[in-house]
Scaffold this active site. Structure first.
Site, PDB file in Angstrom:
ATOM      1  N   SER A 116      57.354  38.837  85.696  1.00  0.00           N
ATOM      2  CA  SER A 116      55.971  38.348  85.370  1.00  0.00           C
ATOM      3  C   SER A 116      55.290  37.654  86.605  1.00  0.00           C
ATOM      4  O   SER A 116      56.054  36.856  87.206  1.00  0.00           O
ATOM      5  CB  SER A 116      55.975  37.521  84.238  1.00  0.00           C
ATOM      6  OG  SER A 116      54.721  36.825  83.791  1.00  0.00           O
ATOM      7  N   TYR A 139      57.934  29.602  79.996  1.00  0.00           N
ATOM      8  CA  TYR A 139      58.333  31.214  79.781  1.00  0.00           C
ATOM      9  C   TYR A 139      58.411  31.634  81.651  1.00  0.00           C
ATOM     10  O   TYR A 139      59.127  32.354  81.821  1.00  0.00           O
ATOM     11  CB  TYR A 139      56.976  31.604  79.267  1.00  0.00           C
ATOM     12  CG  TYR A 139      56.698  33.239  79.803  1.00  0.00           C
ATOM     13  CD1 TYR A 139      57.494  33.971  79.056  1.00  0.00           C
ATOM     14  CD2 TYR A 139      55.916  33.618  80.484  1.00  0.00           C
ATOM     15  CE1 TYR A 139      57.350  35.448  79.478  1.00  0.00           C
ATOM     16  CE2 TYR A 139      55.642  34.701  81.074  1.00  0.00           C
ATOM     17  CZ  TYR A 139      56.502  35.868  80.494  1.00  0.00           C
ATOM     18  OH  TYR A 139      56.371  37.292  80.957  1.00  0.00           O
ATOM     19  N   LYS A 177      51.003  41.664  68.708  1.00  0.00           N
ATOM     20  CA  LYS A 177      51.206  40.146  69.532  1.00  0.00           C
ATOM     21  C   LYS A 177      50.484  39.325  69.258  1.00  0.00           C
ATOM     22  O   LYS A 177      50.359  37.956  69.693  1.00  0.00           O
ATOM     23  CB  LYS A 177      50.990  40.776  71.003  1.00  0.00           C
ATOM     24  CG  LYS A 177      51.983  41.591  71.620  1.00  0.00           C
ATOM     25  CD  LYS A 177      51.604  41.992  73.122  1.00  0.00           C
ATOM     26  CE  LYS A 177      51.635  40.953  74.097  1.00  0.00           C
ATOM     27  NZ  LYS A 177      52.942  40.272  74.401  1.00  0.00           N
TER      28      LYS A 177
END
Length: 332
Positions: A116, A139, A177
């Site tokens: 990411s 995250y 999501k």
């Protein structure tokens, strides 16, 4: 030969499964966690050979239950950038990925995995280099730490390892999501339901709606994954974006105008959208301050040097295609 896709019922995973089907691949082992059962709809139009829960898959894979596995496309993760449970995040994103990497290396099976752009934090330099990486939340840290593990393994790897640092991905099959869906999805639904779109106000030296991100279509994300699947001789960690930073104003306007064109209404300029109240701003959330990337832009030098030369869709092209699909779903 089998291809294993983890996170197969998720956003990018299901797009990969569908793309593999379109290439004639049917021997696909789908791995996911269907606690949220509605995610199964992402696979309803796909063909797979088998499905396994993520908890059952890893020990069976490590025990070499399957022979002739061509590659593992590891898309499974907890992707919420606002999740504060560090234990949950590290178990799901770091430890599970480390165990999967070890099992792949033991069997000399290629591993392509989702990293990411969150690893870069506040930037402003987005190169695949340690000095550019400053994660702002757990995250991002979980993704960063696994990239670090991969860097340790790469010099003596027994098979291909490719990490793809996704920037802001949007496109079909993300409806499950919720709040973590792309801004295109949110802007489309806001405009269809309320007649206007809301964006964050000014923050961090950027004007209202002026924060900049590298928005990339899931179509391009799939193409890049399949490129490395077809080129198992190449390993490394690569950015996956368009290489251009665009404002949220531009994204919202592209979405609004895609809807308006489909309804035979004239497109709006930014000034007109603001004047007519079609585009509005809300105060920047206090909870996101110091944890928000106000600017991202993928440096694609390493990706291009490694052999991926396809042009990425522009924001207007990608948003237009996605909105047409959303419109078809909305009208059925």
């Amino acid at each position: 030969m089998s291809i294993i896709v983890t996170g197969a019922a998720g956003f990018i995973g299901s797009n990969l499964v569908k793309a593999l089907n379109l290439r004639g691949e049917r021997d696909i082992i789908a791995v996911d966690d269907l606690t949220d059962g509605d995610k199964c709809r992402n696979l309803a139009d796909c063909d797979i050979a088998d499905y396994l829960d993520k908890r059952d898959f890893l020990p069976r894979f490590a025990a070499r239950q399957w022979s002739g596995v061509r590659a593992v496309l590891h898309q499974g993760a907890c992707s919420s950038t606002v999740e504060r449970d560090g234990r949950l995040m590290m178990d799901n994103n770091y430890r599970y990925s480390c165990d999967l990497l070890q099992a792949c290396q033991a069997q000399a099976i290629p591993l392509l995995y989702a990293s990411s752009a969150a690893v870069y934090g506040a930037g402003p330099d987005f190169r695949e280099s340690r000095e550019c990486e400053r994660p702002l939340n757990v995250y991002a840290y979980s993704k960063f730490l696994f990239d670090q593990r991969v860097r340790q393994v790469l010099p003596t790897a027994s098979s291909q390892i490719v990490g793809l640092r996704y920037f802001n991905v949007y496109g079909p099959r993300e409806q499950h999501k919720g709040r973590m869906a792309s801004m295109v999805w949110h802007c489309f639904n806001q405009y269809r339901e309320r007649g206007y779109v809301e964006l964050f106000g000014d923050y961090g030296g950027y004007p209202a709606g002026g924060h900049l991100r590298d928005f990339v279509s899931v179509e391009d994300v799939v193409k890049v994954n399949l490129h490395w699947l077809d080129n198992p001789q190449t390993s490394g960690i690569f950015n996956l974006g368009t290489g251009l930073a665009r404002s949220f104003n531009a994204l919202a306007l592209a979405t609004i105008n895609s809807v308006r064109v489909a309804e035979d209404r004239p497109a709006l300029t930014l000034e007109t959208a603001l004047l007519e109240g079609v585009l509005q701003y809300i105060e920047f959330p206090e909870a996101l301050k110091s944890k928000y990337q106000v600017y991202t832009c993928a440096d694609l030098t390493r990706l291009r040097e490694a052999g991926y030369n396809e042009l990425m869709l522009t924001l207007e092209e990608g948003v237009g295609r996605y909105c047409r699909e959303l419109g078809q779903i909305h009208n059925t």
